[in-house]
Scaffold this active site. Structure first.
Site, short mmCIF file in Angstrom:
data_model
loop_
_atom_site.label_atom_id
_atom_site.label_comp_id
_atom_site.label_asym_id
_atom_site.label_seq_id
_atom_site.Cartn_x
_atom_site.Cartn_y
_atom_site.Cartn_z
N SER A 1 0.83 -1.23 0.00
CA SER A 1 0.00 0.00 0.00
C SER A 1 0.85 1.26 0.00
O SER A 1 1.76 1.39 0.81
CB SER A 1 -0.86 0.07 1.27
OG SER A 1 -1.67 -1.03 1.40
N HIS B 1 -3.94 0.03 -4.81
CA HIS B 1 -3.30 -1.17 -5.33
C HIS B 1 -3.64 -1.31 -6.81
O HIS B 1 -4.80 -1.41 -7.17
CB HIS B 1 -3.83 -2.42 -4.61
CG HIS B 1 -3.35 -2.54 -3.21
ND1 HIS B 1 -2.20 -3.22 -2.87
CD2 HIS B 1 -3.84 -2.05 -2.06
CE1 HIS B 1 -2.03 -3.15 -1.56
NE2 HIS B 1 -3.01 -2.44 -1.04
N HIS C 1 -5.43 -9.50 -1.03
CA HIS C 1 -5.37 -9.76 0.41
C HIS C 1 -6.46 -10.72 0.84
O HIS C 1 -7.51 -10.81 0.22
CB HIS C 1 -5.57 -8.44 1.17
CG HIS C 1 -4.58 -7.38 0.82
ND1 HIS C 1 -4.71 -6.61 -0.31
CD2 HIS C 1 -3.44 -6.98 1.44
CE1 HIS C 1 -3.67 -5.77 -0.37
NE2 HIS C 1 -2.89 -5.98 0.67
N TYR D 1 -8.27 -10.15 3.30
CA TYR D 1 -9.43 -9.36 3.72
C TYR D 1 -10.35 -8.98 2.56
O TYR D 1 -11.46 -8.51 2.77
CB TYR D 1 -9.02 -8.11 4.52
CG TYR D 1 -8.20 -7.07 3.77
CD1 TYR D 1 -8.73 -6.30 2.74
CD2 TYR D 1 -6.87 -6.85 4.13
CE1 TYR D 1 -7.99 -5.36 2.09
CE2 TYR D 1 -6.10 -5.90 3.49
CZ TYR D 1 -6.67 -5.16 2.47
OH TYR D 1 -5.91 -4.23 1.82
N GLU D 2 -9.89 -9.19 1.33
CA GLU D 2 -10.78 -8.95 0.19
C GLU D 2 -11.67 -10.16 -0.06
O GLU D 2 -12.49 -10.16 -0.99
CB GLU D 2 -9.95 -8.67 -1.06
CG GLU D 2 -9.15 -7.38 -0.97
CD GLU D 2 -8.21 -7.21 -2.16
OE1 GLU D 2 -8.69 -6.91 -3.25
OE2 GLU D 2 -6.99 -7.41 -1.98
N ALA E 1 2.77 -2.02 4.15
CA ALA E 1 2.54 -0.93 5.09
C ALA E 1 2.12 -1.58 6.40
O ALA E 1 1.39 -2.57 6.39
CB ALA E 1 1.44 -0.01 4.58
N MET F 1 -1.46 -6.59 7.22
CA MET F 1 -2.48 -7.50 6.70
C MET F 1 -2.01 -8.25 5.45
O MET F 1 -2.81 -8.52 4.55
CB MET F 1 -3.76 -6.71 6.39
CG MET F 1 -4.29 -5.91 7.56
SD MET F 1 -5.68 -4.87 7.08
CE MET F 1 -5.82 -3.79 8.52
N SER F 2 -0.72 -8.52 5.38
CA SER F 2 -0.23 -9.23 4.19
C SER F 2 1.05 -9.99 4.54
O SER F 2 1.34 -10.21 5.70
CB SER F 2 0.06 -8.23 3.06
OG SER F 2 1.14 -7.39 3.43
N ASN G 1 2.02 4.26 10.74
CA ASN G 1 1.25 4.80 11.87
C ASN G 1 1.60 4.04 13.14
O ASN G 1 2.14 2.93 13.08
CB ASN G 1 -0.26 4.65 11.59
CG ASN G 1 -0.63 3.20 11.27
OD1 ASN G 1 -0.48 2.74 10.13
ND2 ASN G 1 -1.05 2.47 12.29
N HIS H 1 -7.18 4.57 6.17
CA HIS H 1 -6.46 4.00 5.03
C HIS H 1 -5.76 5.11 4.25
O HIS H 1 -4.63 4.95 3.78
CB HIS H 1 -7.44 3.22 4.15
CG HIS H 1 -6.79 2.48 3.03
ND1 HIS H 1 -5.77 1.56 3.22
CD2 HIS H 1 -6.99 2.53 1.69
CE1 HIS H 1 -5.38 1.08 2.05
NE2 HIS H 1 -6.11 1.65 1.10
N1 HPA Z 1 -2.65 -2.37 11.42
C1 HPA Z 1 -2.77 -3.28 10.45
N2 HPA Z 1 -2.40 -3.05 9.19
C2 HPA Z 1 -1.86 -1.85 8.91
C3 HPA Z 1 -1.70 -0.86 9.88
C4 HPA Z 1 -2.12 -1.14 11.21
O1 HPA Z 1 -2.01 -0.30 12.14
N3 HPA Z 1 -1.13 0.21 9.26
C5 HPA Z 1 -0.94 -0.14 7.97
N4 HPA Z 1 -1.39 -1.39 7.75
#
Ligand code: HPA
Length: 258
Positions: free
Chosen positions: A22, A53, A75, A77-78, A105, A197-198, A221, A233
């Protein structure tokens, strides 16, 4: 179609692939049409549904080293499964790639790893409950999942370029919701330094195919509860984009002479 795409990548002669997470897509400038292969031209490669993406391989280079860029991954999650999210890795292995750099990310769990910096993965916790090897009877050794050789090389490159490169453990969850503060406390107590998440399933697949793996998290973050700002996001994408120039310098230094 797939055979044609494999031939194109093979003929290009790259041994290294770089999977962009990302916000990291701007690492690749708009490629000429004949140097991009949309995932839709390759049977069995699913398309990402997420903003930020793309879905294509780009035949490019970093400092004269040929590299296949994978812009956009799919992903869990998709709604995709662990086989879907690793189809690109299997394609790259068939096309002659021997080394794969996975980027993502992630949220920082480590108070010393400030957002905006990069973390090199030393290991992962695959907390997705999924594996691309289910049903394959493949008992893969993951004791050095993230190549020690490459880790040494990247750490040396970071020192030479005077760049901060943290090293730590990545926890991969399904998402797409960000974590609760209680989950973040749990992840820290499990020894994770970053959460995303990957990546975990791709590493497992790559190791099963004998590829050498390096992994990098762009820490976009603080994970939930570590400061008061809510997560978005859009913020993740912007922070990812801003950290690109440093990472390009690191790659160029580490890949020189590959
Ligand atoms: N958590 C999960 N996935 C992420 C985060 C997070 O804080 N930041 C970027 N991808």
């Amino acid at each position: 179609m797939e055979d044609f795409a494999i031939e194109r990548v093979r003929e290009f002669g790259a041994r290294i692939a770089l999977v962009l997470g990302s916000g990291l897509n701007s690492l690749v400038k708009d490629p000429p049409r004949d140097q991009a292969i949309p995932y839709t031209e390759i049977g069995g490669l699913p398309r990402s549904t997420v903003k930020g993406h793309l879905g294509r391989f780009v035949l490019g280079e970093i400092d004269n080293v040929p590299v296949i860029f994978a812009q956009g991954r799919v992903h869990l999650y998709e709604g995709y499964n662990a086989r879907d999210v690793t189809a690109g890795v299997r394609f790259l292995a068939r096309a002659g790639i021997e080394k794969i750099i996975l980027t993502n990310a992630a949220g920082s769990l480590n108070p010393a790893f400030t957002p905006g910096s990069w973390m090199m993965l030393t290991d992962h916790l695959n907390l997705t409950g999924a594996t691309p090897l289910a049903g394959k009877g493949d008992f893969v050794d993951l004791s050095d999942a993230y190549s020690r050789n490459w880790r040494d090389r990247f750490a040396a490159a970071a020192r030479a370029e005077n760049l901060i490169l943290h090293e730590g453990v990545y926890a991969g969850l399904v998402g797409p919701q960000y974590e609760t503060p209680a989950e973040v406390r749990m992840l820290r107590s499990l020894g994770a330094d970053a959460v995303g998440m990957s990546t975990g399933c791709e590493t497992i697949q790559a190791r099963a195919l004998g590829l050498e793996v390096a992994g990098f998290s762009c820490l976009t973050n603080w994970a939930a509860g570590l400061n008061s700002a809510p997560l978005s996001h859009a913020e993740v994408l912007t922070a990812g984009g801003n950290s690109n120039p440093e990472f390009v310098r690191l790659l160029a230094k580490a890949l020189a002479g590959s």
